[in-house]
Design a protein around this motif. Structure first.
Motif, PDB file in Angstrom:
ATOM      1  N   MET A 220     -25.095  -0.519  12.500  1.00 47.20           N
ATOM      2  CA  MET A 220     -24.336   0.459  13.411  1.00 47.20           C
ATOM      3  C   MET A 220     -25.176   1.358  14.352  1.00 47.20           C
ATOM      4  SD  MET A 220     -21.459   1.887  10.635  1.00 47.20           S
ATOM      5  CE  MET A 220     -20.904   2.996  11.850  1.00 47.20           C
ATOM      6  N   ALA A 221     -26.245   1.643  13.747  1.00 56.33           N
ATOM      7  CA  ALA A 221     -27.320   2.478  14.646  1.00 56.33           C
ATOM      8  C   ALA A 221     -27.942   2.021  15.697  1.00 56.33           C
ATOM      9  CB  ALA A 221     -28.231   3.129  13.830  1.00 56.33           C
ATOM     10  N   GLN A 249     -37.645   2.347  16.922  1.00 59.74           N
ATOM     11  CA  GLN A 249     -38.003   1.591  17.959  1.00 59.74           C
ATOM     12  C   GLN A 249     -36.904   0.757  18.458  1.00 59.74           C
ATOM     13  OE1 GLN A 249     -41.335  -1.376  16.241  1.00 59.74           O
ATOM     14  NE2 GLN A 249     -39.916  -3.144  17.225  1.00 59.74           N
ATOM     15  N   ARG A 250     -35.834   0.538  17.754  1.00 58.83           N
ATOM     16  CA  ARG A 250     -34.340  -0.026  18.229  1.00 58.83           C
ATOM     17  C   ARG A 250     -33.553   1.057  18.918  1.00 58.83           C
ATOM     18  NH1 ARG A 250     -34.922  -5.567  18.376  1.00 58.83           N
ATOM     19  NH2 ARG A 250     -35.863  -6.469  16.435  1.00 58.83           N
ATOM     20  N   ASN A 251     -33.732   2.293  18.367  1.00 57.59           N
ATOM     21  CA  ASN A 251     -32.867   3.471  18.809  1.00 57.59           C
ATOM     22  C   ASN A 251     -33.510   4.609  18.898  1.00 57.59           C
ATOM     23  OD1 ASN A 251     -30.799   5.227  19.425  1.00 57.59           O
ATOM     24  ND2 ASN A 251     -29.738   4.888  17.600  1.00 57.59           N
ATOM     25  N   ALA A 375     -27.623   2.302  32.772  1.00 56.02           N
ATOM     26  CA  ALA A 375     -27.336   3.045  31.429  1.00 56.02           C
ATOM     27  C   ALA A 375     -25.834   3.815  31.424  1.00 56.02           C
ATOM     28  CB  ALA A 375     -28.461   4.330  31.463  1.00 56.02           C
ATOM     29  N   VAL A 376     -25.505   4.072  32.523  1.00 52.57           N
ATOM     30  CA  VAL A 376     -23.867   4.426  32.647  1.00 52.57           C
ATOM     31  C   VAL A 376     -23.004   3.321  32.822  1.00 52.57           C
ATOM     32  CG1 VAL A 376     -22.372   5.802  34.170  1.00 52.57           C
ATOM     33  CG2 VAL A 376     -24.668   6.581  33.626  1.00 52.57           C
ATOM     34  N   GLY A 377     -23.623   2.451  33.543  1.00 45.11           N
ATOM     35  CA  GLY A 377     -22.710   0.971  33.869  1.00 45.11           C
ATOM     36  C   GLY A 377     -22.545   0.418  32.571  1.00 45.11           C
ATOM     37  N   PHE A 378     -23.514   0.132  31.628  1.00 46.93           N
ATOM     38  CA  PHE A 378     -23.305  -0.585  30.441  1.00 46.93           C
ATOM     39  C   PHE A 378     -22.955   0.335  29.486  1.00 46.93           C
ATOM     40  CE2 PHE A 378     -26.032  -3.426  32.770  1.00 46.93           C
ATOM     41  CZ  PHE A 378     -25.326  -4.624  32.518  1.00 46.93           C
ATOM     42  N   ASP A 379     -22.630   1.618  29.692  1.00 45.34           N
ATOM     43  CA  ASP A 379     -22.010   2.829  28.715  1.00 45.34           C
ATOM     44  C   ASP A 379     -23.122   2.639  27.560  1.00 45.34           C
ATOM     45  OD1 ASP A 379     -20.484   4.709  28.192  1.00 45.34           O
ATOM     46  OD2 ASP A 379     -18.708   3.434  27.382  1.00 45.34           O
ATOM     47  N   TYR A 380     -24.124   2.775  27.927  1.00 44.35           N
ATOM     48  CA  TYR A 380     -25.150   2.872  26.938  1.00 44.35           C
ATOM     49  C   TYR A 380     -25.210   4.142  26.103  1.00 44.35           C
ATOM     50  CZ  TYR A 380     -29.756   2.955  24.454  1.00 44.35           C
ATOM     51  OH  TYR A 380     -30.994   3.198  23.480  1.00 44.35           O
ATOM     52  N   TYR A 381     -25.184   4.139  24.668  1.00 43.89           N
ATOM     53  CA  TYR A 381     -24.845   5.054  23.703  1.00 43.89           C
ATOM     54  C   TYR A 381     -26.007   6.150  23.959  1.00 43.89           C
ATOM     55  CZ  TYR A 381     -28.309   2.931  20.804  1.00 43.89           C
ATOM     56  OH  TYR A 381     -29.704   2.545  20.018  1.00 43.89           O
ATOM     57  N   ASP A 382     -25.577   7.278  23.521  1.00 44.17           N
ATOM     58  CA  ASP A 382     -26.444   8.592  23.836  1.00 44.17           C
ATOM     59  C   ASP A 382     -26.905   8.585  25.369  1.00 44.17           C
ATOM     60  OD1 ASP A 382     -26.349   9.636  21.527  1.00 44.17           O
ATOM     61  OD2 ASP A 382     -27.815   8.541  20.647  1.00 44.17           O
TER      62      ASP A 382
END
Length: 454
Positions: A220-221, A249-251, A375-382
């Motif tokens: 999930m994270a 490293q992943r998030n 980032a915004v186009g793919f709606d990246y979390y955070d």
């Protein structure tokens, strides 16, 4: 099978799920007039004694205790032609379905993890080990990520052991001798979420469920299961030998404490993991409280969204602004090849410094715009938190670029000075749009949910 009536009262309506040992239908209970979920054996396996035994085992395990985080068993029918379990009907989607379309924030991960840990603790304290916890067996009701209910499904592989006291700190529980027990050495469950001891055929206990829960929360994270390989064999090898990559490293925006919690869940040796789901629940709850506490201390009043427009519109306007910047940068590079290419009548030295200033702003600004577009186009979390952290960089480049209208001074005259404040205000407009998109929706970003503005 749709339209059939089971046990004289359950009318099958629509297939809603299918697994290796059962099919689930939504159904109507004609006696009580309510919607239920009916699990039955596949038609070609109806007379399998082993699957009949497992279905009965699942009914016993799921009905052995009542908890908001476990689907309630309403009925179990064991007749020659009808072996079914009747569950409450749970609205929503599975966690697997949500993972395909949604990136979970830290707060969402913690909220769901706390509910799952509490449900597992209740099962373990009654001597029940799930043994097949995975995203496909977790149902999220509408709003689950914030205030809705999370439900654990499918106790078909559950194992009964001596009950675990709520204060137990671990140790191997002895097998209870129930017919639901599976002999050591038998591989049972879903390989991708099995603990090392399951894969090695050792007897399992409640800490195997804690491992699976940690793996679900890691996925999930980060959006990935770190052990999945190209083949089941490579997946098994990864689980047995490889350590998961550090969570940050992943998030990169995940708290270090969350990484510590999940890596403790995923220890190869069960003695090094959380010794009870209750202990895991406490750590998740403490972290969740720590993320909320700064808001209570520094914000006595509710933070209001400066611009309340639909989230999709806010994101679209933000993306258009970034595209507009890229177009302006492109025009600058095409029309102004070097110092002195533009003539202001103010002197060559001033023109040279203006060109260098705008060239640097356009060069670095291009990289920033491309990043924000993705980032915004793919709606990246955070995204909200990341934008907040880099806002002063954006402000610096945009402030430098606001001098660009001076390139048109010779043609337009003093009117260019009207464009300069407009360009200088654009970064603040972007800030407002990001705030609207990532705060009003409930926070697809942990940055604003912890009280930080963007």
């Amino acid at each position: 099978m749709q339209g059939e009536v089971k046990a004289g009262r359950y009318e099958l309506m629509k297939e809603i799920g299918r697994g290796g040992m059962g099919v689930v239908y939504s159904a109507r209970d004609s006696r009580l007039g309510r919607k239920v979920a009916v699990k039955l054996l596949p038609r070609d396996l109806t007379h399998s004694p082993e699957l009949q035994r497992r279905l009965a085992q699942e009914a016993r395990a799921a009905s052995a205790f009542t908890h908001p985080g476990v689907a309630t068993v309403y009925d179990y029918v064991d007749e020659p032609e009808d072996n079914i379990i009747v569950y409450e009907y749970v609205e929503g989607v599975t966690l697997r379905e949500r993972l395909r379309s949604h990136r979970f924030t830290t707060e969402e991960t913690l909220d769901i993890g706390m509910q799952l840990a509490d449900a597992l603790a209740a099962a373990h304290e009654r001597g029940i080990i799930h043994r097949d916890l995975k995203p496909e067996n977790i149902m999220l009701s509408p709003g689950s990520a914030r205030s809705g209910q999370v439900k654990i499904l499918d106790f078909g592989l559950a194992k009964f052991r001596h009950p675990l006291s709520s204060t137990s700190q671990g140790g191997d529980a002895s097998t209870a001798g129930s017919p639901a027990s599976t002999a050591a050495g038998t591989l049972i469950g879903t390989v991708n979420y099995m603990s090392p001891e399951q894969l090695e055929g050792e007897p399992v206990d409640h800490r195997s469920d804690n491992y699976a829960l940690g793996l679900v929360l890691y996925e999930m994270a980060t959006g990935i299961n770190p052990f999945v390989g190209k083949t089941p064999t490579s997946t098994i090898a990864n689980i047995l030998k490889q350590e998961p990559p550090p969570l940050q490293q992943r998030n990169p925006v995940a708290p270090a404490e969350l990484g510590r919690i999940l890596h403790k869940c995923l220890r190869k040796r069960r003695e090094e993991r959380y010794q009870s789901a209750r202990e895991l629940h406490v750590d998740l709850s403490n972290l969740r409280r720590d993320l909320v506490e700064p808001v209570r201390q520094t914000h006595s009043l509710e933070v209001r969204v400066p611009l309340e427009i639909p989230r999709a519109l806010a994101r679209t306007l933000f993306l258009l602004i970034q595209a507009g910047y890229l177009v302006m940068y492109g025009i600058f590079f095409v029309l102004h090849k070097g110092p002195g290419a533009a003539r202001f009548g103010w002197g060559v030295e001033l023109e040279r410094w203006l060109f260098i200033w705008l060239f640097l702003a356009a060069s670095f600004g291009t990289a920033v715009r491309l990043y924000l577009l993705s980032a915004v186009g793919f709606d990246y979390y955070d995204t909200g938190r990341l934008f907040r952290q880099m806002f002063f960089i954006v402000l610096a480049f945009d402030g430098a670029w606001s001098a660009a209208p001076l390139l048109l001074y010779q043609k337009l005259g003093l009117i260019v000075f009207l464009f300069i404040p407009a360009l200088a205000y654009l970064p603040f407009s972007q800030r407002t749009l990001v705030f609207s998109a990532y705060f009003a929706s409930g926070g697809r970003t942990s940055g604003v949910k912890t009280g930080s503005s963007v």
